[in-house]
Structures are given as C-alpha cells and as structure tokens.
Scaffold this motif. Structure first.
Motif, mmCIF file in Angstrom:
data_model
loop_
_atom_site.group_PDB
_atom_site.id
_atom_site.type_symbol
_atom_site.label_atom_id
_atom_site.label_comp_id
_atom_site.label_asym_id
_atom_site.label_seq_id
_atom_site.Cartn_x
_atom_site.Cartn_y
_atom_site.Cartn_z
ATOM 1 N N MET A 1 16.239 77.054 29.956
ATOM 2 C CA MET A 1 16.609 75.647 30.109
ATOM 3 C C MET A 1 15.365 74.797 30.317
ATOM 4 O O MET A 1 14.435 75.195 31.001
ATOM 5 N N THR A 2 15.384 73.628 29.737
ATOM 6 C CA THR A 2 14.280 72.685 29.889
ATOM 7 C C THR A 2 14.846 71.349 30.335
ATOM 8 O O THR A 2 15.836 70.882 29.784
ATOM 9 N N THR A 3 14.241 70.772 31.365
ATOM 10 C CA THR A 3 14.644 69.436 31.788
ATOM 11 C C THR A 3 13.536 68.452 31.459
ATOM 12 O O THR A 3 12.378 68.665 31.817
ATOM 13 N N THR A 4 13.897 67.411 30.740
ATOM 14 C CA THR A 4 12.939 66.401 30.323
ATOM 15 C C THR A 4 13.336 65.069 30.935
ATOM 16 O O THR A 4 14.514 64.692 30.916
ATOM 17 N N ASN A 5 12.357 64.393 31.504
ATOM 18 C CA ASN A 5 12.632 63.150 32.232
ATOM 19 C C ASN A 5 12.150 61.926 31.463
ATOM 20 O O ASN A 5 11.101 61.954 30.828
ATOM 21 N N TYR A 6 12.928 60.859 31.600
ATOM 22 C CA TYR A 6 12.608 59.598 30.934
ATOM 23 C C TYR A 6 12.803 58.447 31.913
ATOM 24 O O TYR A 6 13.631 58.525 32.818
ATOM 25 N N THR A 7 12.065 57.387 31.683
ATOM 26 C CA THR A 7 12.402 56.129 32.321
ATOM 27 C C THR A 7 13.218 55.327 31.307
ATOM 28 O O THR A 7 12.993 55.427 30.101
ATOM 29 N N VAL A 8 14.192 54.589 31.817
ATOM 30 C CA VAL A 8 15.035 53.766 30.949
ATOM 31 C C VAL A 8 15.035 52.345 31.510
ATOM 32 O O VAL A 8 15.336 52.139 32.692
ATOM 33 N N THR A 9 14.698 51.408 30.672
ATOM 34 C CA THR A 9 14.695 50.014 31.117
ATOM 35 C C THR A 9 15.946 49.300 30.611
ATOM 36 O O THR A 9 16.443 49.579 29.529
ATOM 37 N N GLY A 10 16.459 48.430 31.449
ATOM 38 C CA GLY A 10 17.562 47.571 31.039
ATOM 39 C C GLY A 10 18.905 47.904 31.645
ATOM 40 O O GLY A 10 19.823 47.091 31.578
ATOM 41 N N MET A 11 19.039 49.103 32.249
ATOM 42 C CA MET A 11 20.333 49.465 32.842
ATOM 43 C C MET A 11 20.478 48.790 34.202
ATOM 44 O O MET A 11 19.596 48.897 35.047
ATOM 45 N N THR A 12 21.593 48.105 34.418
ATOM 46 C CA THR A 12 21.790 47.467 35.719
ATOM 47 C C THR A 12 23.129 47.776 36.367
ATOM 48 O O THR A 12 23.335 47.409 37.517
ATOM 49 N N CYS A 13 24.031 48.448 35.659
ATOM 50 C CA CYS A 13 25.301 48.767 36.308
ATOM 51 C C CYS A 13 25.848 50.103 35.837
ATOM 52 O O CYS A 13 25.287 50.750 34.967
ATOM 53 N N GLY A 14 26.950 50.510 36.429
ATOM 54 C CA GLY A 14 27.530 51.797 36.106
ATOM 55 C C GLY A 14 27.988 51.915 34.666
ATOM 56 O O GLY A 14 27.989 53.011 34.097
ATOM 57 N N HIS A 15 28.357 50.798 34.070
ATOM 58 C CA HIS A 15 28.760 50.854 32.671
ATOM 59 C C HIS A 15 27.567 51.126 31.773
ATOM 60 O O HIS A 15 27.702 51.750 30.719
ATOM 61 N N CYS A 16 26.420 50.638 32.185
ATOM 62 C CA CYS A 16 25.181 50.957 31.452
ATOM 63 C C CYS A 16 24.963 52.465 31.470
ATOM 64 O O CYS A 16 24.640 53.066 30.444
ATOM 65 N N GLU A 17 25.124 53.051 32.642
ATOM 66 C CA GLU A 17 24.957 54.500 32.768
ATOM 67 C C GLU A 17 25.925 55.223 31.835
ATOM 68 O O GLU A 17 25.565 56.191 31.167
ATOM 69 N N GLY A 18 27.155 54.742 31.810
ATOM 70 C CA GLY A 18 28.162 55.378 30.962
ATOM 71 C C GLY A 18 27.816 55.300 29.494
ATOM 72 O O GLY A 18 28.039 56.254 28.736
ATOM 73 N N SER A 19 27.250 54.168 29.069
ATOM 74 C CA SER A 19 26.864 54.016 27.664
ATOM 75 C C SER A 19 25.759 54.994 27.297
ATOM 76 O O SER A 19 25.802 55.627 26.236
ATOM 77 N N VAL A 20 24.764 55.117 28.176
ATOM 78 C CA VAL A 20 23.661 56.048 27.921
ATOM 79 C C VAL A 20 24.186 57.485 27.912
ATOM 80 O O VAL A 20 23.866 58.283 27.031
ATOM 81 N N ARG A 21 25.026 57.807 28.904
ATOM 82 C CA ARG A 21 25.593 59.158 28.982
ATOM 83 C C ARG A 21 26.371 59.495 27.713
ATOM 84 O O ARG A 21 26.230 60.590 27.148
ATOM 85 N N SER A 22 27.174 58.565 27.262
ATOM 86 C CA SER A 22 28.006 58.795 26.087
ATOM 87 C C SER A 22 27.173 59.107 24.851
ATOM 88 O O SER A 22 27.488 60.021 24.085
ATOM 89 N N GLU A 23 26.097 58.348 24.650
ATOM 90 C CA GLU A 23 25.256 58.555 23.462
ATOM 91 C C GLU A 23 24.406 59.812 23.579
ATOM 92 O O GLU A 23 24.339 60.611 22.641
ATOM 93 N N VAL A 24 23.740 59.978 24.717
ATOM 94 C CA VAL A 24 22.802 61.100 24.855
ATOM 95 C C VAL A 24 23.539 62.433 24.871
ATOM 96 O O VAL A 24 23.038 63.440 24.371
ATOM 97 N N SER A 25 24.757 62.446 25.409
ATOM 98 C CA SER A 25 25.504 63.705 25.481
ATOM 99 C C SER A 25 25.871 64.220 24.091
ATOM 100 O O SER A 25 26.210 65.397 23.941
ATOM 101 N N GLN A 26 25.820 63.349 23.088
ATOM 102 C CA GLN A 26 26.165 63.753 21.720
ATOM 103 C C GLN A 26 24.982 64.355 20.963
ATOM 104 O O GLN A 26 25.144 64.866 19.841
ATOM 105 N N VAL A 27 23.775 64.286 21.553
ATOM 106 C CA VAL A 27 22.597 64.821 20.867
ATOM 107 C C VAL A 27 22.653 66.349 20.859
ATOM 108 O O VAL A 27 22.950 66.970 21.890
ATOM 109 N N ALA A 28 22.386 66.936 19.717
ATOM 110 C CA ALA A 28 22.425 68.394 19.576
ATOM 111 C C ALA A 28 21.510 69.057 20.592
ATOM 112 O O ALA A 28 20.359 68.653 20.760
#
Ligand code: 9UX
Length: 70
Positions: A1-28
């Motif tokens: 397992m590899t954990t890779t960390n990123y900074t993300v700019t522009g997220m300010t609420c829980g819905h932002c988190e959900g949008s990022v989670r939804s997209e990134v979780s689909q990456v192979a």
C-alpha cells in the motif's frame, strides 16, 4: 500500500469534501482516501504507486486544485 498526500485549495465545506471524494474514489487503483476541507488536504491510499495525473485530474473535475506533497 502507498499513501500519497496532496494539498487541495478551494474546499470550504463538507459538500466540497464529498465532491472530491466522489471523483477521486473513481480513479483506478484507489483503495481508500481521506479528504479534509478544514485542513485543505487529501490522502490517497493505493495498492501500487499512484498515477498523479489521474488524481490531479479527478480533483480538477470536482472543481478544486491539488498539488502533491510527498
Ligand atoms: Mo460548500 Mo464547496 O456550499 O465548493 S460545496 S463551499
């Protein structure tokens, strides 16, 4: 397992988190992820080393901007 960390700019609420989670979780290869609007961070755990371009594109698709930390 590899954990890779990123900074993300522009997220300010829980819905932002959900949008990022939804997209990134689909990456192979993505096994799990943690996203924090409060901290402006994203951690992605993958079985194999991550394809940055796919992660960055997924965050962009969600409407935010990411940069790799480690
Ligand atoms: Mo919340 Mo995030 O209303 O771009 S969805 S601020």
């Amino acid at each position: 397992m590899t954990t890779t960390n990123y900074t993300v700019t522009g997220m300010t609420c829980g819905h932002c988190e959900g949008s990022v989670r939804s997209e990134v979780s689909q990456v192979a290869g993505v096994e799990s992820l943690e996203v924090s609007a409060a901290n402006g961070t994203l951690s992605v755990t993958t079985a194999a080393p991550v394809d940055d371009q796919l992660i960055l594109a997924a965050v962009d698709e969600a409407g935010y901007s990411a940069a790799r930390v480690n």
